[in-house]
Design a protein around this motif. Structure first.
Motif, short mmCIF file in Angstrom:
data_model
loop_
_atom_site.label_atom_id
_atom_site.label_comp_id
_atom_site.label_asym_id
_atom_site.label_seq_id
_atom_site.Cartn_x
_atom_site.Cartn_y
_atom_site.Cartn_z
N TYR A 10 0.89 -1.22 -0.02
CA TYR A 10 0.12 0.11 0.05
C TYR A 10 0.83 1.34 0.08
N ILE A 11 1.87 1.32 0.96
CA ILE A 11 2.82 2.53 0.85
C ILE A 11 3.58 2.60 -0.23
N ALA A 12 3.92 1.61 -0.97
CA ALA A 12 4.77 1.63 -2.40
C ALA A 12 3.74 2.16 -3.29
N TRP A 13 2.58 1.82 -3.31
CA TRP A 13 1.41 2.40 -4.20
C TRP A 13 1.12 3.95 -3.88
N ALA A 14 0.98 4.22 -2.66
CA ALA A 14 0.88 5.80 -2.22
C ALA A 14 1.89 6.41 -2.97
N THR A 15 3.15 5.99 -2.31
CA THR A 15 4.28 6.71 -2.76
C THR A 15 4.23 7.24 -4.40
N GLN A 16 4.05 6.01 -5.22
CA GLN A 16 3.90 6.14 -6.66
C GLN A 16 2.97 7.23 -7.12
N GLU A 17 1.73 7.09 -6.28
CA GLU A 17 0.83 7.95 -6.69
C GLU A 17 0.82 9.42 -6.49
N LEU A 18 1.83 9.86 -5.18
CA LEU A 18 1.98 11.25 -4.90
C LEU A 18 2.98 11.57 -5.78
N ALA A 19 3.99 10.80 -6.22
CA ALA A 19 4.81 11.08 -7.32
C ALA A 19 4.16 11.50 -8.50
N ARG A 20 3.17 10.81 -8.91
CA ARG A 20 2.06 10.84 -10.08
C ARG A 20 1.78 12.10 -10.05
N ASN A 21 1.21 12.53 -9.18
CA ASN A 21 0.55 13.78 -8.93
C ASN A 21 1.31 15.07 -8.66
N GLY A 22 2.80 14.84 -8.76
CA GLY A 22 3.60 16.12 -8.91
C GLY A 22 4.38 16.39 -7.25
N ASN A 23 3.87 15.54 -6.50
CA ASN A 23 4.49 15.93 -5.20
C ASN A 23 5.92 15.05 -4.75
N PRO A 24 7.15 15.55 -4.77
CA PRO A 24 8.21 14.84 -4.70
C PRO A 24 8.42 14.41 -3.32
N ASN A 150 -8.70 11.31 -4.94
CA ASN A 150 -8.30 11.18 -6.58
C ASN A 150 -7.25 12.13 -6.77
N GLY A 151 -6.47 11.68 -7.80
CA GLY A 151 -5.34 12.46 -8.41
C GLY A 151 -6.06 13.56 -9.29
N PRO A 152 -5.15 14.37 -9.64
CA PRO A 152 -5.60 15.84 -10.32
C PRO A 152 -5.94 15.44 -11.95
N HIS A 153 -5.36 14.19 -12.47
CA HIS A 153 -5.81 13.73 -13.62
C HIS A 153 -7.14 13.21 -13.86
N VAL A 154 -7.93 13.14 -12.56
CA VAL A 154 -9.50 12.78 -12.68
C VAL A 154 -9.91 13.61 -12.19
#
Length: 230
Positions: A10-24, A150-154
């Motif tokens: 879960y944390i790995a997924w959340a980390t990827q999603e936050l990066a995808r949303n532009g949050n380093p 949800n991410g900004p892309h949606v």
């Protein structure tokens, strides 16, 4: 990894999603505040007439906020838009064994004479406004949970996994303006409202403490970065 658990996934997924949303990610071991940054913060704090220059400073140096939120890697998101209705100064998250732990951070003026009124011990106007802001954010997220997560892309805000139970932090005033009774009142607000109240000097003290520890942390490496990716 053979021992990679469901929580790790879960944390790995959340980390990827936050990066995808532009949050380093701000790495605990690699991003401790520099002495020069802490000194710059002190200069800005002494001259600041309101919270605006502090907002700009923390946006440019998010590590000064991130490292005050406990261990593990973190994300600091300035001015997320909550449906065009509310705009937190910052939303911040850090990983722990349960997933992502979110914080809503409200900046109020450093130029305040008292946190609580002298006569009745109730919150000053500025402190009351800061606490109400956190309540308003929680109310919006409670009724717009999916949009918040949800991410900004949606069309979402990108606050991965957030709920209305996030913790609050109000930064306000200077330590020299605190009274003996303030600690007790702040502690009561912490328990009643899940919101901490700190002076801007607290940031300086915490950052200075981290400088002394940063060398050992560098040597130890960062488990979260190794496991969940940078």
């Amino acid at each position: 990894m053979d021992d990679f658990t469901e929580a790790d996934e879960y944390i790995a997924w959340a980390t990827q999603e936050l990066a995808r949303n532009g949050n380093p990610k701000i790495c605990m071991t690699e991003s401790a505040p520099a002495r020069k940054t802490i000194s710059e913060y002190g200069d800005i704090l002494e001259s600041a007439m309101d919270e605006k220059p502090l907002q700009e400073f923390f946006t440019a140096h998010p590590e000064m906020l991130a490292h005050q939120l406990g261990p593990q890697c973190r994300w600091v998101i300035p001015k997320p838009q909550l449906g065009g209705k509310y705009e937190p100064d910052f939303m911040a998250a850090r990983v722990n064994s349960g997933g992502l732990r979110w914080f809503g951070i409200e900046l109020e003026t450093p130029r305040i004479e008292r946190l609580f009124t002298l006569k009745h011990g109730t919150e000053s106007e500025k402190l009351r406004e800061g606490l109400q802001q956190v309540k308003d954010w929680r109310h919006w997220i409670r009724h717009n949970m999916q949009t918040a997560q949800n991410g900004p892309h949606v069309g979402g805000v990108g606050l991965v996994g957030i709920t209305d139970q996030f913790e609050g932090l109000v930064l306000i005033g200077r330590r020299r303006n605190a009274t003996k009774d303030d600690q007790r009142r702040r502690q009561q607000i912490h328990w009643d409202q899940r919101t901490d109240i700190h002076s801007y000097d607290w940031i300086t003290e915490q950052a200075n403490g981290l400088v002394a520890l940063s060398g050992n942390r560098q040597a130890d490496g960062c488990y979260e970065c190794d496991v969940y990716g940078r």
